[in-house]
Design a protein around this motif. Structure first.
Motif, PDB file in Angstrom:
ATOM      1  N   THR A  64       0.850  -1.195   0.000  1.00 32.06           N
ATOM      2  CA  THR A  64       0.000   0.000   0.000  1.00 32.06           C
ATOM      3  C   THR A  64       0.879   1.236   0.000  1.00 32.06           C
ATOM      4  OG1 THR A  64      -1.712  -1.192   1.221  1.00 32.06           O
ATOM      5  CG2 THR A  64      -1.856   1.211   1.234  1.00 32.06           C
ATOM      6  N   VAL A  65       0.680   2.109  -0.961  1.00 28.74           N
ATOM      7  CA  VAL A  65       1.544   3.283  -1.078  1.00 28.74           C
ATOM      8  C   VAL A  65       0.746   4.579  -1.030  1.00 28.74           C
ATOM      9  CG1 VAL A  65       3.354   2.097  -2.391  1.00 28.74           C
ATOM     10  CG2 VAL A  65       1.466   3.200  -3.621  1.00 28.74           C
ATOM     11  N   PHE A 107      -7.380   1.264  -5.605  1.00 28.81           N
ATOM     12  CA  PHE A 107      -7.219   2.660  -5.201  1.00 28.81           C
ATOM     13  C   PHE A 107      -7.963   2.918  -3.909  1.00 28.81           C
ATOM     14  CE2 PHE A 107      -6.498   2.158  -9.615  1.00 28.81           C
ATOM     15  CZ  PHE A 107      -5.356   2.913  -9.841  1.00 28.81           C
ATOM     16  N   PHE A 108      -7.292   3.542  -2.939  1.00 32.22           N
ATOM     17  CA  PHE A 108      -7.916   3.943  -1.684  1.00 32.22           C
ATOM     18  C   PHE A 108      -7.994   5.468  -1.688  1.00 32.22           C
ATOM     19  CE2 PHE A 108      -6.123   0.194   1.094  1.00 32.22           C
ATOM     20  CZ  PHE A 108      -6.820  -0.714   0.308  1.00 32.22           C
ATOM     21  N   GLY A 109      -9.169   6.010  -1.419  1.00 24.78           N
ATOM     22  CA  GLY A 109      -9.304   7.454  -1.358  1.00 24.78           C
ATOM     23  C   GLY A 109     -10.502   7.895  -2.178  1.00 24.78           C
ATOM     24  N   ASP A 110     -10.780   9.203  -2.125  1.00 19.21           N
ATOM     25  CA  ASP A 110     -11.922   9.734  -2.875  1.00 19.21           C
ATOM     26  C   ASP A 110     -11.460  10.079  -4.289  1.00 19.21           C
ATOM     27  OD1 ASP A 110     -14.153  10.897  -3.877  1.00 19.21           O
ATOM     28  OD2 ASP A 110     -14.111  12.644  -2.531  1.00 19.21           O
ATOM     29  N   CYS A 140      -2.935   4.865  -2.600  1.00 22.74           N
ATOM     30  CA  CYS A 140      -3.726   5.832  -1.839  1.00 22.74           C
ATOM     31  C   CYS A 140      -3.669   7.168  -2.559  1.00 22.74           C
ATOM     32  CB  CYS A 140      -3.201   5.955  -0.420  1.00 22.74           C
ATOM     33  SG  CYS A 140      -3.379   4.428   0.498  1.00 22.74           S
ATOM     34  N   LEU A 141      -4.809   7.564  -3.067  1.00 24.58           N
ATOM     35  CA  LEU A 141      -4.887   8.697  -3.993  1.00 24.58           C
ATOM     36  C   LEU A 141      -6.025   9.607  -3.537  1.00 24.58           C
ATOM     37  CD1 LEU A 141      -3.714   9.763  -6.546  1.00 24.58           C
ATOM     38  CD2 LEU A 141      -5.021   8.102  -7.837  1.00 24.58           C
ATOM     39  N   MET A 177     -13.911   0.377   5.772  1.00 27.79           N
ATOM     40  CA  MET A 177     -12.733   1.133   5.333  1.00 27.79           C
ATOM     41  C   MET A 177     -12.443   0.779   3.871  1.00 27.79           C
ATOM     42  SD  MET A 177     -11.549   2.698   8.108  1.00 27.79           S
ATOM     43  CE  MET A 177     -12.305   2.614   9.742  1.00 27.79           C
ATOM     44  N   TYR A 178     -11.660   1.610   3.207  1.00 25.24           N
ATOM     45  CA  TYR A 178     -11.227   1.265   1.835  1.00 25.24           C
ATOM     46  C   TYR A 178     -10.515  -0.082   1.854  1.00 25.24           C
ATOM     47  CZ  TYR A 178     -12.048   6.161   0.606  1.00 25.24           C
ATOM     48  OH  TYR A 178     -12.611   7.388   0.385  1.00 25.24           O
ATOM     49  N   SER A 179      -9.863  -0.369   2.987  1.00 25.99           N
ATOM     50  CA  SER A 179      -9.028  -1.562   3.095  1.00 25.99           C
ATOM     51  C   SER A 179      -9.804  -2.812   3.501  1.00 25.99           C
ATOM     52  CB  SER A 179      -7.930  -1.303   4.126  1.00 25.99           C
ATOM     53  OG  SER A 179      -8.531  -0.969   5.374  1.00 25.99           O
ATOM     54  N   ALA A 180     -11.129  -2.765   3.443  1.00 24.13           N
ATOM     55  CA  ALA A 180     -11.934  -3.923   3.868  1.00 24.13           C
ATOM     56  C   ALA A 180     -11.374  -5.218   3.284  1.00 24.13           C
ATOM     57  CB  ALA A 180     -13.379  -3.730   3.426  1.00 24.13           C
TER      58      ALA A 180
END
Ligand code: IPE
Ligand code: IPE
Ligand code: MG
Length: 242
Positions: A64-65, A107-110, A140-141, A177-180
């Motif tokens: 995860t970056v 992608f994690f984030g809005d 993560c964006l 969470m995004y990471s579910a």
């Protein structure tokens, strides 16, 4: 890549499942060479590509970056645009190489507020990624840890009101969470010699081991990542016990 160059067989058996990275120091890398900050982001995106391939090769399952934070919009428009352009370029190239290397991108984030071309590419990448079973890279964006927790709380409250869950707990909040479904990172690496989280994975890092490198992200090579992982392997994690 021959992973035995970096790790013993015994170490390869103890590889962390999930490694995260705060890819910091692009701007300073460029400035120390008399280059514009954007040159650092360009070099940094190349480092990211190599880092992801390394994680895949050594058997890490999730990488995860932190690519762009919710706070990074405060930067000059020119720099923000350049970063968005580089992400687009990276994704365009990654779409082909990903399939070949069996790497999955998420992608994690809005992402809803990102430039449309980038959004379209993200959708395409998501669709192509579904069948990949190798390393999963979470980018993560427009991501912020607090924003992620607030969003999860709102989603959980909705589920509670709809009777889909009976209560909100530390366990089931993770599902929003995004990471579910992704295990928490065992190791978080930050480059650029800063010792802070800067709103990264606040929920997930409760028991993560932290490793700071004084190198700037574009200077990071495979051996630096291996060193961080070896440092992690040498630590005793207690999780509050004895
Ligand atoms: C990290 O490098 C990349 C992003 C935040 C997009 P920086 O741009 O923060 O580089 P420094 O910390 O200013 O050197
Ligand atoms: C964190 O780095 C964000 C990314 C690496 C994308 P920053 O450079 O934005 O963090 P601060 O401002 O030094 O805390
Ligand atoms: Mg920085």
């Amino acid at each position: 890549m021959d992973k035995s160059l970096f790790f013993t067989p015994e170490e390869l058996d103890r590889m962390p499942v999930h490694v995260a990275a705060i890819m910091d120091g692009n701007g300073r890398w460029a400035q120390s060479r008399g280059l514009p900050r954007v040159a650092g982001h360009k070099e940094g995106s190349e480092t990211f590509r190599r880092a992801a391939e390394f994680m895949n090769d050594i058997g890490v399952k999730y990488f995860t970056v932190y690519a762009f934070s919710t706070e990074n919009w405060k930067r000059p428009l020119e720099e923000v645009n350049a970063i968005m352009g580089l992400l687009e370029k990276y994704l365009n190239e990654a779409i082909d190489s990903m399939a070949e290397k069996n790497i999955r991108l998420r992608f994690f984030g809005d992402t809803s507020v990102l430039p449309q071309r980038l959004r379209k590419l993200i959708e395409r990448t998501d669709a192509i990624s579904v069948g990949q079973t190798g390393l999963c890279v979470n980018v993560c964006l427009n991501y912020g840890g607090r924003q992620e927790i607030a969003r999860a709380a709102a989603l959980a409250a909705e589920a509670l009101a709809d009777g889909k869950i009976d209560e909100i707990t530390a366990d089931n909040l993770s599902d929003y969470m995004y990471s579910a479904g992704v295990p928490d990172p065992e190791l978080i690496i930050r480059t650029g010699n800063e010792q802070r989280l800067s709103n990264f994975l606040l929920w997930q890092c409760a028991y993560s081991e932290f490793y700071v490198s004084d190198k700037m992200w574009p200077d990071i090579r495979e051996e630096d990542l291996a060193m961080a992982i070896k440092s992690f392997m040498g630590r005793k994690r207690r999780f509050g016990g004895l």
